[in-house]
Design an enzyme around this catalytic site. Structure first.
Site, short mmCIF file in Angstrom:
data_model
loop_
_atom_site.label_atom_id
_atom_site.label_comp_id
_atom_site.label_asym_id
_atom_site.label_seq_id
_atom_site.Cartn_x
_atom_site.Cartn_y
_atom_site.Cartn_z
N ASP A 322 0.86 -1.18 0.00
CA ASP A 322 0.00 0.00 0.00
C ASP A 322 0.89 1.22 0.00
OD1 ASP A 322 -2.60 -1.00 0.03
OD2 ASP A 322 -2.32 -1.65 2.11
N PHE A 391 -5.17 17.47 18.75
CA PHE A 391 -6.10 17.06 17.70
C PHE A 391 -7.14 16.10 18.28
CE2 PHE A 391 -7.49 14.14 14.44
CZ PHE A 391 -7.78 14.97 13.39
N GLU A 394 -13.33 14.51 16.94
CA GLU A 394 -14.60 15.26 16.79
C GLU A 394 -14.38 16.63 16.20
OE1 GLU A 394 -14.28 14.43 20.91
OE2 GLU A 394 -13.51 12.96 19.46
#
Lengths: 695, 558
Positions: A322, A391, A394
């Site tokens: 990835d 951080f 929400e």
């Protein structure tokens, strides 16, 4: 999986093997050696020995020479009693060394298992019932039960979060100290027994019955209870047994030829010849090499479900990686600062830096680095006095509350827009244009605002991790192709692919693309390795020849994979491939060494057997060994001590360098082939110098 | 050795070298045509088609099992036929010299001997066989035996190249029609031109100059000679084989003998390279085998040139001439001995029994290894088996599980190869031990040389070579039956196991070649290949060689 990228464990962002260092113990830890010495004796039981025909034959030789020590003329010929005794003793030691090698490898695996077992104490759980919750023992939890785990409690069984969100400390399993966030749904819902909730709470549905949990299976695997010989090991075993049979025929027929010449051969000498010729070195170390290979993977914090999977690693042609988190950091580093609403770059940079001062995330640090790179400064003192706002999922922003009441924020553009709007501030007209441009280029925009003012945007760009290019280059040399999978558009993907130096890429990839790619590669006869963590990765993980699931991933992914990385570090697939190759190389090197040894042993024993009857044959005694008896004993002693001398090599594996097959072969052939030819000549001669003194 | 000796060896081998590649390419185009037009099809096509029609042969691919079944059953059928002819030859036509039917164990031995391409002769050629037996029995099998092993070699090569194995009957007919027969006809004419007889007239009785009466055996010699050498058969028309002036009239015929013996076996690596799609793969094996050949030749010529110190003491200086082809000298005699054992032909122009100990070790070594080119077809299959063992043992050192030509060598293949590997020492060492202990009175020499004699007999049988050290009272039931069984199992067990290996590899999905792949087409592999043969193959026989030729040499030269 990209939706929660920023929540991944920090270990995803460095390729180091911190936990490996932490967990590795000294190879010859005192307890393990002591236990192995005892286990080595236990393995003398014929029940175990018959599994290894080479060593079984040596044991048989030991019994016969022991008998001859007691009754020297049991088979007619009468070699001196002491001589039979010494041969018998050396044979005993040879078997013990081989058993010790295996016991040591097993012991190290068990030590690993024990440390895992400590985490598996009997746990208590709050089980949810129709009437409320009751306290039950973890042993009574069954598949489908639902438990609640609160802050400070330990999760009692493997399961999936069905409600709530919590930080979980998985260090007991992974050795990684930073807690990880788990929530219901998506790819971060699976929890493991033995891990601890450090904040908030979660409701968990148990997914395994007692004794079948992930941890249980891991322990069983590491303990070697389920160890089976791998396909290549079985094939090699067949060849070694056939060589053993050939030499058995050679030695059994030899007295008949001797009889025609009226030469009587002593049984002890014939046994010595047989033991020296059969590949005891590799025969004694073969299973230890296999166990140690598995163990190296385990020490690397990867649990392989079978030795076959580790062996397959060596044969991998293609690795599917990835992009985000593996090849690149993701959109986490500031590439540019773009002011809006007519502000200057300096002003934007100043506020972006103040807001990032205490921010330890890659995003925050990279903003400060950007300033340094562009020789810009900001008010550090002011920032020191402010209060950092971390951080949150929400709010989707972070920042700083300054003592003078000003609030500095940076975060997702729409979150900042909302925040500013709630304070009645204007939304700059050029903001959307800038944001869109960044998004189109594959980057992530972060808006910077102070109170009701938006100053500009931080352009977070995807950046290739340092060193990746070189590693891909090495893989290419070894004939391994790398394919990058990314959700990016083809243009962005191509840029990153070029930068990282991967061989191919799939842009705008969906999970089923990986599966299709694996099938296509396998259709061409290639073996494919990949890493994954999401439920939608499961089919591809199952299809891949080597599928490594991240421990942070879903249960489905872990079930489908044949390896689980406890550190959840997707770049580790590269090292796992290297470990697989190293295992095969070690097996090949010791086989070659063992067989090449025979030349010298022949030149020690054959002249010794016949020199008395046919004095002319002393011309073959090219090592100039002291006497026939010392020649036989020296060859036997060399044959015995070479086993423990090679145990460290069998455990650690031969030095591994990422080279082309041609270079690897020449290098190893020189060391183990030519070395195997020459070393015993020197070794036997040196032993003979010592043995000769006593004869 | 004289300069002329070296030059004659050099020129002979140069001729072999020049012919090897074009012959190999011809073979590949015949046995691996893949639909393309075969060379000289206008000539051979119609004959082949006629034979296919006559025997109802269809060009359908067989599985390894049906290929093996066809091969074994055809061979056994031919053996029964020839056994009957040999037993009944006394009352069958074409027997002008009135030779009686053969004794059962001798017929058993002779039948197996010729069907297995061994041509060990416990009977005396000119006086033991009628012309019918000589042609219908012996010459017939001299074509079908090499054709059988030719067939299996190509089936094996096709299999490891991932192609269908082909059809045994097609391969058998094709080997005879397109390879053995045409070359043999040309060679027979050359032999006639060089002075070999070709007649059905009976043995001639002449009066010599001294007035004595002498029986001069003759017959269809030239036709047998060509296929004897070309098919690596080795069975002579005369008891003394190529040492007889009718079988080997002069130096040029000796050259022709050597070229014919090596022609097909040296061309197979080139055919192989073409079939697997990489000339390099074949070339490396050719070079490796050539190096072993030169080493063997070097030892043999040096040893023969050095002569016998026991004779030197008697004032007879120079090389050992006892038993040599005196017309041709040491060089061509030693060369013949090396070539006839390297190619598992078994014809002789020199008595191997009287070679110097080391000179005799070389033919023994060639037969024990059976990879110094080896007998036509099966020898090359053996070579490829050793290549697989080399890959398996050292291939792991590049960090991948072993693969040969892109196909994984796994447990099934290694089991089959293991069986093949074990069978050879059993077939050589066990009967040698039995003979030495239980039948010492049939061995004409005591001591080391006696061991060499017996060892040679069984090695020659197991390798399907057929040359003898002689000096054995070997026309007894024990020797007839034991060598018969050794020849039979030495031939057919490995044929079946190796066909099974080909069948198993064929079905595997090929692994693509990358820079991480173990390469089998370069000098590194060539070295490993030779090392594997020497260590795995030769070391097995080191102890007995020490007690035979090596001890004899060391006692002679002390």
């Amino acid at each position: 999986m990209s939706t929660v990228q920023s929540m991944k464990t920090p270990s995803s962002y460095d390729s180091g093997s911190r936990s490996e260092i932490k967990k590795s113990k000294s190879m010859f830890g005192g307890d393990i050696v002591r236990q192995a010495s005892i286990d080595a004796l236990r393995k003398f039981h014929p029940k175990f020995m018959v599994k290894n025909p080479m060593m079984f034959l040596v044991e048989l030789g030991f019994v016969i020479t022991l008998l001859l020590t007691i009754v020297p003329d049991a088979f007619g010929s009468a070699a001196p009693r002491w001589y039979n005794g010494v041969v018998s003793l050396i044979l005993f030691v040879t078997v013990w060394f081989a058993n010790f090698a295996e016991a040591l490898a097993e012991g190290r695996g068990k030590a690993q298992a024990d440390s895992l077992k400590q985490t598996k104490k009997d746990l208590w759980a709050q089980k949810v019932t129709a009437t409320g919750t009751i306290r039950v023992s973890s042993a009574s939890l069954r598949k489908g039960d639902i438990i609640i785990v609160r802050e400070g409690e330990t999760i009692a069984g493997d399961g999936e979060v069905i409600e709530g969100l919590a930080s979980i400390d998985e260090s007991a399993i992974t050795g990684e100290s930073a807690p990880v966030l788990k929530e219901s749904g998506g790819d971060f819902c699976s929890v493991t027994a033995g891990t601890r909730v450090v904040s908030d709470w979660v409701k968990v549905r148990i997914t395994s019955d007692p004794g079948e949990s992930f941890l249980d299976r891991m322990i069983a695997l590491v303990e070697g209870a389920e160890r089976q010989k791998t396909p290549n090991e079985l094939a090699l075993h067949t060849v070694l047994v056939s060589l053993t049979l050939i030499f058995l025929i050679v030695v059994v027929t030899l007295p008949f030829f001797g009889k025609y010449l009226n030469i009587t051969l002593h049984t002890a000498e014939l046994i010595a010849l047989l033991v020296c010729l059969i590949p005891t070195t590799i025969g004694g170390l073969l299973s230890a090499i296999g166990i140690a290979g598995m163990d190296r993977v385990t020490r690397f914090n990867v649990i392989a479900t079978s030795g076959k999977a580790v062996e397959a690693c060596g044969d991998i042609h293609t690795i599917i990686l990835d992009k985000t988190g593996t090849i690149t950091y993701g959109n986490r580093l500031a590439n540019d600062l773009i002011p809006v609403n007519g502000n200057s770059v300096q002003t934007l940079a100043r506020w972006a830096a103040v807001g990032s001062h205490a921010d330890e995330t890659p995003e925050g640090r990279s903003v400060l680095e950007w300033l340094t790179k562009h020789s810009l400064s900001y008010d550090r003192e002011l920032s020191e006095q402010g209060e950092f706002v971390p951080f949150k999922a929400e709010t989707r922003m972070s920042g700083i509350d300054l003592p003078d009441g000003r609030l500095v924020r940076k975060g997702a553009v729409d979150a900042i827009k909302q925040w500013v709007a709630s304070k009645g501030g204007p939304i700059p007209s050029d903001l959307d244009g800038v944001t869109e441009k960044i998004a189109k280029a594959g980057g992530t925009p972060l808006a910077v605002a102070v109170d009701d003012q938006i100053y500009g945007v931080i352009y977070l760009k995807d950046t290739v991790k340092p060193g990746m290019r070189e590693r891909f280059e090495q893989l290419r040399k070894m004939g391994i192709r790398t394919v990058m999978c990314t959700g990016d558009n083809p243009l962005t993907a191509a840029t990153i692919a070029r930068e990282a130096g991967v061989d191919d890429f799939i842009a705008e990839s969906k999970p089923e693309d990986k599966l299709a790619l694996i099938r296509k590669e396998q259709g061409e006869g290639k073996l494919v390795a990949m890493t994954g963590d999401g439920t939608n990765d499961a089919p591809a993980l199952a299809q891949a020849d080597v599928g490594i699931a991240m421990n942070s991933g879903t249960t489905a992914a872990k079930e489908a994979a044949n390896m689980v990385d406890l550190d959840s570090d997707p770049t580790k697939v590269i090292e796992v491939v290297a470990i697989g190759k190293q295992l095969l190389m070690t097996r090949g090197a010791l086989t070659t060494f063992s067989i090449a040894n025979d030349v010298a042993k022949y030149f020690a024993i054959i002249p010794a057997l016949f020199m008395i009857a046919i004095p002319e044959l002393s011309a073959l005694n090219i090592m100039g060994l002291h006497s026939p008896m010392s020649a036989v004993l020296s060859a036997l002693i060399f044959n015995a001590v070479i086993i423990p001398l090679l145990i460290p090599l069998a455990m650690k594996g031969v030095a591994y360098k990422p080279l082309s097959s041609e270079q690897l072969l020449r290098r190893n052939m020189l060391i183990y082939g030519l070395g195997g030819l020459i070393a015993p000549f020197i070794g036997i001669k040196l032993i003979d110098l010592v043995v000769g003194v006593f004869l | 050795m004289t300069l002329l000796g070296w030059v004659s060896i050099g020129l002979t081998l140069l001729l072999v070298l020049v012919l090897a590649r074009p012959t190999g390419i011809y073979l590949a185009r015949v046995f691996h045509s893949e639909g393309a037009r075969m060379p000289l099809n206008g000539l051979f096509g119609p004959i082949e088609k006629l034979l296919f029609k006559l025997f109802g042969i269809k060009e359908t691919n067989q599985t390894w099992k049906s290929y093996a079944t066809a091969l074994i059953s055809t061979n056994i059928f031919m053996m029964l036929l020839v056994y009957a002819v040999l037993r009944l030859q006394g009352s069958l036509p074409l027997n002008p010299s009135g030779i009686a039917g053969m004794e059962p164990t001798l017929a058993f031995n002779t039948t197996i001997s010729f069907m297995t391409n061994t041509n060990l002769q416990h009977y005396s050629g000119e006086s033991g066989l009628s012309y019918l037996s000589q042609t219908l029995g012996i010459t017939f099998m001299m074509f079908t035996a090499p054709a059988t092993s030719f067939a299996i070699a190509f089936a094996f090569m096709r299999g490891i190249a991932g192609k269908p194995l082909g059809n045994f009957f097609v391969d058998l007919v094709r080997s005879i029609v397109r390879v053995l027969m045409p070359i043999a006809i040309v060679a027979a004419i050359l032999f006639v031109a060089l002075g070999a007889p070709q007649t059905f007239a009976p043995t001639e009785t002449v009066t010599t100059l001294q007035g004595a009466e002498q029986q001069i055996a003759r017959g269809p010699v030239a036709s047998l000679l060509s296929i004897k050498e070309l098919g690596n058969n080795g069975g002579g028309f005369m008891a003394v084989n190529s040492a007889h002036p009718f079988e080997n009239p002069n130096g040029i015929s000796n050259l022709l003998h050597i070229v014919l013996m090596l022609l097909l076996t040296t061309s197979l690596p080139f055919a192989y390279g073409r079939i697997v799609g990489s000339a390099k793969e074949g070339r490396v094996l050719f070079v490796a085998m050539s190096i072993m050949f030169i080493m063997m030749l070097g030892i043999a010529t040096t040893a023969e040139q050095a002569g016998n110190p026991a004779l030197h003491q008697l004032g007879m200086a120079g090389p050992s001439m006892e038993g040599k082809e005196v017309r041709l000298g040491v060089a061509q005699s030693a060369l013949y001995a090396v070539v006839t054992t390297a190619s598992e032909t078994g014809g002789v122009n020199t008595m191997h029994d009287t070679l110097t100990p080391l000179g005799g070790l070389v033919p023994l070594g060639n037969m024990m290894l059976n990879t110094v080119f080896g007998g036509v077809g099966v020898g090359f299959v053996n070579v490829l088996m050793y290549a697989m063992i080399a890959v398996f043992l050292s291939g792991l050192m590049v960090g991948r599980t072993p693969e040969f030509l892109g196909r994984k060598l796994e447990i099934r293949e290694m089991k089959l190869i293991a069986v093949t590997l074990i069978i050879q020492p059993i077939l050589i060492l066990v009967p040698t031990a039995i003979a030495l202990v239980f039948y010492p009175d049939t061995i004409s020499n005591a001591g080391f040389h006696g061991i060499s004699q017996v060892l040679y007999e069984y090695t020659s049988s197991a390798a399907n070579n057929g040359s003898g050290f002689e000096g054995l009272g070997d026309a007894t039931p024990f020797w007839n039956i034991s060598t018969g069984l050794v020849m039979f199992f030495g031939r057919y067990i490995s044929m079946i196991t190796m066909l099974a290996v080909a069948g198993s590899l064929m079905a595997k999905r090929p692994v693509p070649v990358t820079s991480g792949t173990f390469k089998t087409s370069n000098a590194t592999f060539g070295t490993i290949f030779v090392g594997t043969i020497l260590i795995v193959g030769a070391l097995t026989f080191f102890p007995i060689l020490v007690l035979g030729p090596i001890a004899e040499h060391l006692t002679l030269w002390k």
